[in-house]
Design a protein around this motif. Structure first.
Motif, mmCIF file in Angstrom:
data_model
loop_
_atom_site.group_PDB
_atom_site.id
_atom_site.type_symbol
_atom_site.label_atom_id
_atom_site.label_comp_id
_atom_site.label_asym_id
_atom_site.label_seq_id
_atom_site.Cartn_x
_atom_site.Cartn_y
_atom_site.Cartn_z
ATOM 1 N N UNK A 1 22.107 -25.267 -15.301
ATOM 2 C CA UNK A 1 21.535 -26.594 -15.537
ATOM 3 C C UNK A 1 20.203 -26.479 -16.273
ATOM 4 N N UNK A 2 20.060 -27.263 -17.331
ATOM 5 C CA UNK A 2 18.826 -27.279 -18.111
ATOM 6 C C UNK A 2 18.878 -26.426 -19.361
ATOM 7 N N UNK B 1 16.084 -24.715 -24.331
ATOM 8 C CA UNK B 1 15.566 -24.920 -22.973
ATOM 9 C C UNK B 1 14.874 -26.277 -22.834
ATOM 10 N N UNK B 2 15.039 -27.158 -23.798
ATOM 11 C CA UNK B 2 14.317 -28.429 -23.809
ATOM 12 C C UNK B 2 14.548 -29.237 -22.540
ATOM 13 N N UNK B 3 15.777 -29.235 -22.040
ATOM 14 C CA UNK B 3 16.091 -30.033 -20.851
ATOM 15 C C UNK B 3 15.449 -29.497 -19.581
ATOM 16 N N UNK B 4 14.924 -28.280 -19.644
ATOM 17 C CA UNK B 4 14.201 -27.749 -18.484
ATOM 18 C C UNK B 4 12.830 -28.400 -18.322
ATOM 19 N N UNK B 5 12.323 -28.952 -19.416
ATOM 20 C CA UNK B 5 11.013 -29.588 -19.351
ATOM 21 C C UNK B 5 9.856 -28.637 -19.534
ATOM 22 N N UNK C 1 15.436 -20.868 -13.900
ATOM 23 C CA UNK C 1 15.718 -22.253 -14.300
ATOM 24 C C UNK C 1 15.682 -23.182 -13.091
ATOM 25 N N UNK C 2 16.235 -22.735 -11.974
ATOM 26 C CA UNK C 2 16.248 -23.554 -10.760
ATOM 27 C C UNK C 2 14.825 -23.779 -10.257
ATOM 28 N N UNK C 3 13.997 -22.718 -10.307
ATOM 29 C CA UNK C 3 12.613 -22.842 -9.858
ATOM 30 C C UNK C 3 11.832 -23.831 -10.726
ATOM 31 N N UNK C 4 12.043 -23.746 -12.035
ATOM 32 C CA UNK C 4 11.344 -24.654 -12.956
ATOM 33 C C UNK C 4 11.764 -26.091 -12.696
ATOM 34 N N UNK C 5 13.048 -26.311 -12.512
ATOM 35 C CA UNK C 5 13.548 -27.657 -12.215
ATOM 36 C C UNK C 5 12.910 -28.199 -10.947
#
Length: 374
Positions: A294-295, A312-316, A365-369
């Motif tokens: 995801x992301x 990686x844009x959707x990761x923010x 990715x999960x941590x960033x989300x």
């Protein structure tokens, strides 16, 4: 060891974001330039027969150049220290000062070679935007500058195979042929930056000469997927290589006992080409794993050889931040824009490394989300 030293240094500076285990081995997916020579290559370096290459008296260099020319279906070849020098030498030998050259807008020559074709060769680049790294022949034709008092007349077209910024995509033999027809119609030379041309040939399961027969001259790298420690080869007609040899000398690229560079190159051409398929398989495995996270997003159409471009844009977060978070966990990659990250597979990266990298990437990715939701 360098990776661990770098991070020990950062730790001493107070970087609290690092989360390395003492026994963690970094997974280096930054580039296939990080490949190390095989033991056979190192032994070949030690035992190489040497001479003065400026006098054309190094037997190992001569052997490599003869092999390269034959493999590419051209008359002659010349060893140079780097791919950037190979491109600069070739563009210079193909043109005269005040000419213009058409190249793809995201090409390596245009983006990453310090403007050398303008600063040193005196050539005006005319960028043409392609699709997945491939220029449309009609767009090339429209970009040609005629001979005129007012224009830098176009004398050269440059293509890149595989195309780096497009994601290791292939310019197929039929696409090259279509571009060559435009070149011939207007009396232009066609040059190929074939840094990873063997990746293209292996991916399509065709002889590399299917790509080279439509171009006037080209270069290819020994120091990327073929695992040599240094070196690239410029290939073309005897007349072109003689011009290129003089340009190489002007640039300070005349080498003496260069057989120590050529020796691993001979092994590369004999034994290291077919194994590139392993890198392509691992790149596909990586890409298919990334699209499930995801992301992250990957255009799987571009995963044709040993590169994966991931957005990686959707990761923010920016690509640079994402790269640093991965680095702290032992996965080394490069950002190529504000939102895109490049992964490159190569010899030394195995399936197990890809699987471990995917687990780490998913965790990051999960941590960033989760952080963005706070």
């Amino acid at each position: 060891m360098k990776f661990l030293f770098d991070h020990a240094f950062l730790y001493l500076k107070g970087d609290s974001n690092l989360n390395l285990k003492e026994d963690a081995e970094p997974i280096d997916l930054r580039s296939d330039t990080v490949t190390l020579p095989t033991e056979e290559m190192l032994e070949a370096i030690r035992n190489a027969k040497l001479g003065d290459d400026v006098y054309k008296e190094d037997p190992t260099v001569n052997q490599l150049e003869e092999m390269a020319a034959k493999k590419m279906g051209k008359e002659a070849a010349m060893l140079v220290p780097s791919g950037t020098m190979a491109n600069l030498v070739s563009v210079t030998a193909n043109t005269k000062r005040g000419d213009s050259a058409i190249l793809e807008a995201d090409s390596h020559i245009y983006w990453y070679e310090v403007g050398g074709i303008s600063a040193i060769a005196g050539v005006l680049p005319i960028p043409v935007k392609g699709k997945m790294g491939v220029m449309n022949p009609a767009d090339i034709e429209a970009a040609i500058r005629p001979a005129s008092l007012h224009f830098a007349g176009t004398t050269l077209i440059c293509i890149e195979n595989t195309h780096n910024r497009a994601g290791g995509t292939i310019v197929t033999p039929s696409q090259i042929e279509a571009i060559s027809k435009v070149a011939k119609e207007y009396g232009l030379r066609l040059y190929m930056d074939g840094a990873r041309i063997f990746n293209a040939a292996v991916a399509l399961k065709v002889d590399v000469r299917e790509f080279t027969r439509h171009v006037d001259n080209l270069m290819f790298c020994l120091s990327k997927g073929l695992s040599c420690p240094i070196g690239s080869i410029v290939v073309g007609s005897e007349e072109f290589i003689e011009r290129a040899r003089k340009v190489r000398k002007i640039l300070g690229g005349g080498m003496r006992q260069a057989g120590i560079i050529a020796a691993p190159g001979i092994i590369a051409l004999e034994k290291m080409i077919d194994r590139l398929e392993e890198d392509h398989i691992n790149a596909r495995l990586l890409a298919e794993g990334l699209v499930k996270i995801e992301g992250l997003s990957v255009d799987l159409r571009t995963v044709q050889t040993n590169m994966v471009m991931c957005d990686v844009d959707e990761l923010g977060v920016s690509a640079d931040i994402f790269v640093e978070r991965l680095r702290a966990r032992g996965v080394l990659v490069n950002s190529i824009s504000k939102t895109r990250v490049r992964f490159v597979t190569h010899r030394g990266i195995e399936r197990e490394d890809i699987e471990r990298a995917l687990r780490i990437i998913e965790e990051v990715a999960r941590e960033i989300k989760a952080e963005n939701k706070r």
